[in-house]
Design a protein around this motif. Sequence first.
Motif, mmCIF file in Angstrom:
data_model
loop_
_atom_site.group_PDB
_atom_site.id
_atom_site.type_symbol
_atom_site.label_atom_id
_atom_site.label_comp_id
_atom_site.label_asym_id
_atom_site.label_seq_id
_atom_site.Cartn_x
_atom_site.Cartn_y
_atom_site.Cartn_z
ATOM 1 N N TYR A 393 -44.373 -16.343 -19.693
ATOM 2 C CA TYR A 393 -43.493 -16.605 -20.030
ATOM 3 C C TYR A 393 -42.565 -16.749 -18.492
ATOM 4 O O TYR A 393 -42.869 -16.150 -17.199
ATOM 5 N N SER A 394 -41.624 -17.954 -18.356
ATOM 6 C CA SER A 394 -41.134 -18.068 -16.595
ATOM 7 C C SER A 394 -39.757 -16.267 -16.920
ATOM 8 O O SER A 394 -39.016 -16.522 -17.671
ATOM 9 N N ALA A 396 -35.911 -14.881 -15.381
ATOM 10 C CA ALA A 396 -34.715 -16.200 -14.609
ATOM 11 C C ALA A 396 -34.284 -14.496 -13.576
ATOM 12 O O ALA A 396 -34.731 -13.426 -13.763
ATOM 13 N N GLU A 400 -34.065 -13.487 -18.029
ATOM 14 C CA GLU A 400 -33.768 -14.015 -19.714
ATOM 15 C C GLU A 400 -34.608 -15.069 -19.589
ATOM 16 O O GLU A 400 -36.006 -15.294 -18.088
ATOM 17 N N THR A 401 -36.321 -15.094 -20.538
ATOM 18 C CA THR A 401 -37.286 -15.365 -20.432
ATOM 19 C C THR A 401 -37.665 -16.720 -21.009
ATOM 20 O O THR A 401 -37.126 -17.237 -22.393
ATOM 21 N N THR A 402 -38.917 -17.757 -20.838
ATOM 22 C CA THR A 402 -38.687 -18.506 -21.461
ATOM 23 C C THR A 402 -40.300 -18.829 -21.450
ATOM 24 O O THR A 402 -41.168 -18.936 -20.592
ATOM 25 N N LEU A 403 -40.655 -19.575 -22.845
ATOM 26 C CA LEU A 403 -42.296 -19.013 -23.164
ATOM 27 C C LEU A 403 -42.558 -20.646 -22.230
ATOM 28 O O LEU A 403 -42.400 -21.566 -22.722
ATOM 29 N N VAL A 404 -43.754 -20.583 -21.870
ATOM 30 C CA VAL A 404 -44.406 -21.527 -20.977
ATOM 31 C C VAL A 404 -45.629 -21.765 -21.784
ATOM 32 O O VAL A 404 -46.800 -21.654 -21.343
#
Length: 749
Positions: A393-394, A396, A400-404
């Motif tokens: 995850y990236s 922020a 907040e996390t964003t799956l890569v």
Amino acid sequence: MENKKIVLFAVALAAANGVWAQSKKSTEINDSAIHDSIKLKEVTVVAARPVVKMETDKMTYNVQQDTEAKAATVLDILRKVPMVTVDGQDNITVNGSSDFKVYVDNKPNPMFSANASQIFKAMPASMVKNIEVITNPGAKYDAEGTGGILNITLMKTNQANNTTNGYNGNVSLMASNRGSKGSAFISGSQGKLTYSANALYAYQRMNGSDIMLSRAEADGSNMAYQQHSNLKQPFAMGNISLGYEIDSLSNLNVSAGLTDFCQRTEGNPVTRMWGGRYGQGFSYGNWMKQKESHRSFNGSIDYQRFFNSERSSYMILSYLFNSNPSQTDNRIMYDNAEDISQITLANMLSKNKANGTEHTLQADFTEALSPHHKLNFGGKYIMHIDKADAQYYSLAADGETTLVPANSMNYKNTQNIAAGYAEWKGSMGKTSATAGMRYEHTWLSVDYHEGQGTDFNRNYGTLVPNASVSWTVNPSFNVGINYNMRIMRPGITYLNPYINRSDPTKLVYGNADLDVEKTHNVSMVLNYFSMRFMMNATLSQSFCNNKVEQYSFIDGHNLLNQTYGNVANNRTTKLNLFVNWLLFAKTRLVMTHELDYSNFSSDRLHTKNYGWHYSGYMGLQQQLPWQLEWSLGCIAQTRSHTLQGDNSGMSFVYSTLSKALLKDKLNLSLIFITPFSDKLDIKNRVYGTDYVQYMHVKVPIRQLNVTLTWKFGNTKKQFAQHKSNISNDFQNQQSQGQSISNMGTGSVQ
């Protein structure tokens, strides 16, 4: 009175040597007379307790007869067990190899094998009865483990020797500047039922560890990394075992165990980079937090059936289940990533889940061909499944996390293994021999459900021979020659292709194309023992032409890549020496020394490395007045070598003091451990054709442990055994023509 002393000594010596029935008639002294004689104030019996039993293919270390076991951990005890080495970073090698299998109560335990150092560092030695180092496993054992097998026998009731109903147990509490522990154990029997259970909870911390790393590359680029971190590790374990004697020729045993440990690391490392492609250079800091959690459940059912009243022919049917889920969460946030353009700094969170499950069915048969010859044969089936689900995850600044998906991976590795074996053991006069053959066939299937990778299937067979010959020169001296081949099937840590990107200058990943490693071992063993002195010397040679090694290289993106491959040839010649010397009636000297010369080479990497390595332990044990037991030990190691580098040596000393109270029902023990400097100082060098890297680690190991143990029970067996000061440690036994020695001696003052 002098005559009574002589008679008492004769009776004590005969009892210790297992010939009580014969001596009873010749001395014509009944049990009550012996009891009265022992009460005589003029007679003092002094003896050393048995510690090691030697055979030409294995050694058994009796942990409960080591006075230091009352306050030490299993890892502390392993430092002085013959054929075992523990370095400054608590890495364990058996017979010179880091690839070994851990058995618990004669059953393979994948959890212990994968995390041996962490588990043994948390386990109090009081939970363990014996540590068996099997350097030449026979055909009956699995072929895996190039260094051999480390068999840990936990404290429990021995059904065969249990003739009275009752129970025994203990409760132990330990406090230290490095943490605390609590453990409990109970065992007993009721009629045909025997039972045992133990439980442990430990909390360890290691605050103030320092890591300094520097790397210089061929283009002039340099990096310096420094980290000060704190580590915390809670650990819990529980086991229960039940045995039932169905009839005089059959019995049933059931066991189950749980293990759970977690390791948390937190720190604020700082990195500086300059020169070469980095020009004038820059620096950055980050906050990192890592949590590793490992769990294990194992259960087994064993049925044993004897086919004759002598119990020389029998079968054992077994089922074993293991499950080992684990998860590693790694969170990194950079301080000033937006100001740096030369490298990519991205806040990240990775969650790497892995789980290994194993079902094992096994049938073993032993057939007595004659009084001096027997045949062992049997078969085994293993279904082993490894799963890995790594999500990247990236992260922020607000959390907040964003799956890569491109950096994530879901992977499954299935191995089905079928094995069959046959092994003959026999003796003729002073000579005994063993010859066996094991065949294992593996069906391997790899499936990628997510991420980069190609599915594939593979199957292969491995023929694993073993042989040994031993000769009893006289009752105090025997020699033996052993040969075996051992293999290493790469596990999920080696095979997992997931790329760990937690370090922006380095990529770490496994290799799904690894092949089975095959190692050949030849050894010559010499055992000598007398009433006061005992020695074991083992000279061995091992060689492997497809050794799995971790290696590193700089890729086209100027990143250091660290992975595994069958890239090395290895030749190691090793001499192990173990000495146990009763200097005086109450003073014992114990020494373990290992000297080896290793030669590594790799045509693929165009590199080679070689050199000498020494590891040694020297300990002095002393019985003091007022029933005090004191010991002083020193452990030292020199530089060791790998394919692409070397590791510095280390040394430290420790001392223990213990006192029995309340008629031996309560024991108070102290242990003090300290390096010769402020912290344990460890240096590591790794190099390739285009870089060289140095790592300097300072680990705080200075500690003071206080342990209080309370024993309870109603059979009094445990207390009576401890009170008895009569023993003959250097007792010579005969088993299939081999001499076996239990170390120590007894004397009368």
